[in-house]
Scaffold this motif. Sequence first.
Motif, PDB file in Angstrom:
ATOM      1  N   PRO A 124      36.824  43.243  -0.848  1.00 15.15           N
ATOM      2  CA  PRO A 124      35.711  44.149  -0.536  1.00 15.15           C
ATOM      3  C   PRO A 124      35.069  44.758  -1.778  1.00 15.15           C
ATOM      4  O   PRO A 124      33.904  45.145  -1.742  1.00 15.15           O
ATOM      5  CB  PRO A 124      36.358  45.229   0.344  1.00 15.15           C
ATOM      6  CG  PRO A 124      37.816  45.150   0.053  1.00 15.15           C
ATOM      7  CD  PRO A 124      38.089  43.724  -0.306  1.00 15.15           C
ATOM      8  N   TYR A 125      35.810  44.829  -2.873  1.00 11.05           N
ATOM      9  CA  TYR A 125      35.280  45.392  -4.113  1.00 11.05           C
ATOM     10  C   TYR A 125      35.128  44.332  -5.193  1.00 11.05           C
ATOM     11  O   TYR A 125      34.983  44.652  -6.366  1.00 11.05           O
ATOM     12  CB  TYR A 125      36.173  46.543  -4.599  1.00 11.05           C
ATOM     13  CG  TYR A 125      36.355  47.585  -3.536  1.00 11.05           C
ATOM     14  CD1 TYR A 125      35.299  48.434  -3.170  1.00 11.05           C
ATOM     15  CD2 TYR A 125      37.551  47.692  -2.842  1.00 11.05           C
ATOM     16  CE1 TYR A 125      35.449  49.368  -2.167  1.00 11.05           C
ATOM     17  CE2 TYR A 125      37.708  48.637  -1.831  1.00 11.05           C
ATOM     18  CZ  TYR A 125      36.657  49.463  -1.497  1.00 11.05           C
ATOM     19  OH  TYR A 125      36.793  50.388  -0.500  1.00 11.05           O
ATOM     20  N   GLY A 126      35.180  43.060  -4.794  1.00 11.14           N
ATOM     21  CA  GLY A 126      35.029  41.972  -5.749  1.00 11.14           C
ATOM     22  C   GLY A 126      36.331  41.660  -6.461  1.00 11.14           C
ATOM     23  O   GLY A 126      37.418  42.000  -5.986  1.00 11.14           O
ATOM     24  N   LEU A 127      36.193  41.024  -7.608  1.00 15.73           N
ATOM     25  CA  LEU A 127      37.355  40.569  -8.371  1.00 15.73           C
ATOM     26  C   LEU A 127      37.043  40.732  -9.855  1.00 15.73           C
ATOM     27  O   LEU A 127      35.921  40.471 -10.288  1.00 15.73           O
ATOM     28  CB  LEU A 127      37.614  39.097  -8.033  1.00 15.73           C
ATOM     29  CG  LEU A 127      38.966  38.481  -8.336  1.00 15.73           C
ATOM     30  CD1 LEU A 127      40.090  39.201  -7.589  1.00 15.73           C
ATOM     31  CD2 LEU A 127      38.963  37.014  -7.919  1.00 15.73           C
TER      32      LEU A 127
ATOM     33  N   GLY B 201      42.003  34.927  -6.815  1.00 15.31           N
ATOM     34  CA  GLY B 201      42.489  35.187  -5.461  1.00 15.31           C
ATOM     35  C   GLY B 201      42.095  34.023  -4.578  1.00 15.31           C
ATOM     36  O   GLY B 201      41.311  33.164  -4.976  1.00 15.31           O
ATOM     37  N   TRP B 202      42.599  33.982  -3.364  1.00 11.27           N
ATOM     38  CA  TRP B 202      42.373  32.824  -2.496  1.00 11.27           C
ATOM     39  C   TRP B 202      41.635  33.195  -1.217  1.00 11.27           C
ATOM     40  O   TRP B 202      41.670  34.337  -0.775  1.00 11.27           O
ATOM     41  CB  TRP B 202      43.684  32.145  -2.136  1.00 11.27           C
ATOM     42  CG  TRP B 202      44.634  33.030  -1.361  1.00 11.27           C
ATOM     43  CD1 TRP B 202      45.584  33.864  -1.881  1.00 11.27           C
ATOM     44  CD2 TRP B 202      44.696  33.186   0.051  1.00 11.27           C
ATOM     45  NE1 TRP B 202      46.233  34.521  -0.880  1.00 11.27           N
ATOM     46  CE2 TRP B 202      45.714  34.118   0.321  1.00 11.27           C
ATOM     47  CE3 TRP B 202      43.998  32.631   1.114  1.00 11.27           C
ATOM     48  CZ2 TRP B 202      46.048  34.512   1.617  1.00 11.27           C
ATOM     49  CZ3 TRP B 202      44.317  33.016   2.409  1.00 11.27           C
ATOM     50  CH2 TRP B 202      45.345  33.956   2.642  1.00 11.27           C
ATOM     51  N   THR B 203      41.002  32.182  -0.654  1.00 11.04           N
ATOM     52  CA  THR B 203      40.455  32.246   0.708  1.00 11.04           C
ATOM     53  C   THR B 203      40.714  30.899   1.372  1.00 11.04           C
ATOM     54  O   THR B 203      41.129  29.939   0.725  1.00 11.04           O
ATOM     55  CB  THR B 203      38.925  32.496   0.748  1.00 11.04           C
ATOM     56  OG1 THR B 203      38.244  31.377   0.159  1.00 11.04           O
ATOM     57  CG2 THR B 203      38.540  33.789   0.047  1.00 11.04           C
TER      58      THR B 203
ATOM     59  N   ALA C  55      31.263  39.771  -7.816  1.00 11.39           N
ATOM     60  CA  ALA C  55      30.976  40.318  -6.491  1.00 11.39           C
ATOM     61  C   ALA C  55      31.687  39.565  -5.375  1.00 11.39           C
ATOM     62  O   ALA C  55      31.934  40.113  -4.305  1.00 11.39           O
ATOM     63  CB  ALA C  55      29.473  40.320  -6.231  1.00 11.39           C
ATOM     64  N   MET C  56      32.013  38.296  -5.614  1.00 10.24           N
ATOM     65  CA  MET C  56      32.682  37.454  -4.613  1.00 10.24           C
ATOM     66  C   MET C  56      31.852  37.299  -3.335  1.00 10.24           C
ATOM     67  O   MET C  56      32.377  37.306  -2.237  1.00 10.24           O
ATOM     68  CB  MET C  56      34.074  38.021  -4.279  1.00 10.24           C
ATOM     69  CG  MET C  56      35.016  38.057  -5.451  1.00 10.24           C
ATOM     70  SD  MET C  56      35.461  36.420  -6.031  1.00 10.24           S
ATOM     71  CE  MET C  56      36.377  35.830  -4.638  1.00 10.24           C
ATOM     72  N   ARG C  57      30.553  37.129  -3.510  1.00 13.95           N
ATOM     73  CA  ARG C  57      29.665  36.996  -2.355  1.00 13.95           C
ATOM     74  C   ARG C  57      28.844  35.709  -2.419  1.00 13.95           C
ATOM     75  O   ARG C  57      27.769  35.616  -1.835  1.00 13.95           O
ATOM     76  CB  ARG C  57      28.726  38.204  -2.251  1.00 13.95           C
ATOM     77  CG  ARG C  57      29.423  39.540  -2.077  1.00 13.95           C
ATOM     78  CD  ARG C  57      30.261  39.591  -0.799  1.00 13.95           C
ATOM     79  NE  ARG C  57      30.924  40.873  -0.628  1.00 13.95           N
ATOM     80  CZ  ARG C  57      32.197  41.113  -0.927  1.00 13.95           C
ATOM     81  NH1 ARG C  57      32.961  40.162  -1.434  1.00 13.95           N
ATOM     82  NH2 ARG C  57      32.717  42.302  -0.720  1.00 13.95           N
TER      83      ARG C  57
END
Length: 173
Positions: free
Chosen positions: A54-57, A63-65, A26-28
Amino acid sequence: MADVIAVHGDLTEQRVDAIVNAANNAMRGGGGVDGAIHRAGGPVILRDCVARFPYGLATGDAGWTTAGDLPAAWVIHTVGPNFTAGERDRSLLISCYRRALAVADELAVRTIAFPLVSAGVYGWPLDDAIAVAIDTLMDADTRVVQASIVARDAAIFDEVATAIAARTGGDQP
């Protein structure tokens, strides 16, 4: 090929270009390493996750932030397979490390710190999680100079350091 070392400490305190987050699809945010990174880095990491994913991974992807308040410049998020839930395809765990290094190369990262992806709450067998991490990082074609495997637990640190020494034929670098 990166030098791979074991570090006994807190992933969120590593002074490297990027740290790797063992995230959920979910990446949340979440528990374990994921929760610790979000707590230490502050709300900017979650905002960046929502905007960038927005749709997770997908499992095995990365991926990066931004890293928010962490000493690192970047957080590279990767979603490991959940062994406990029946996701036992070893190639997905290998992909986590490969994809994280590919993202690191895109960001011109030279130093990176990893947790043992999937070895916590996701239940991947520890000895295999260590083998996958070391073998994949040591065999990778990457511009990363140094990859650390960070363990908070002293016994796990010892296992990682011993496995690195066995692979390199001596003491860890």
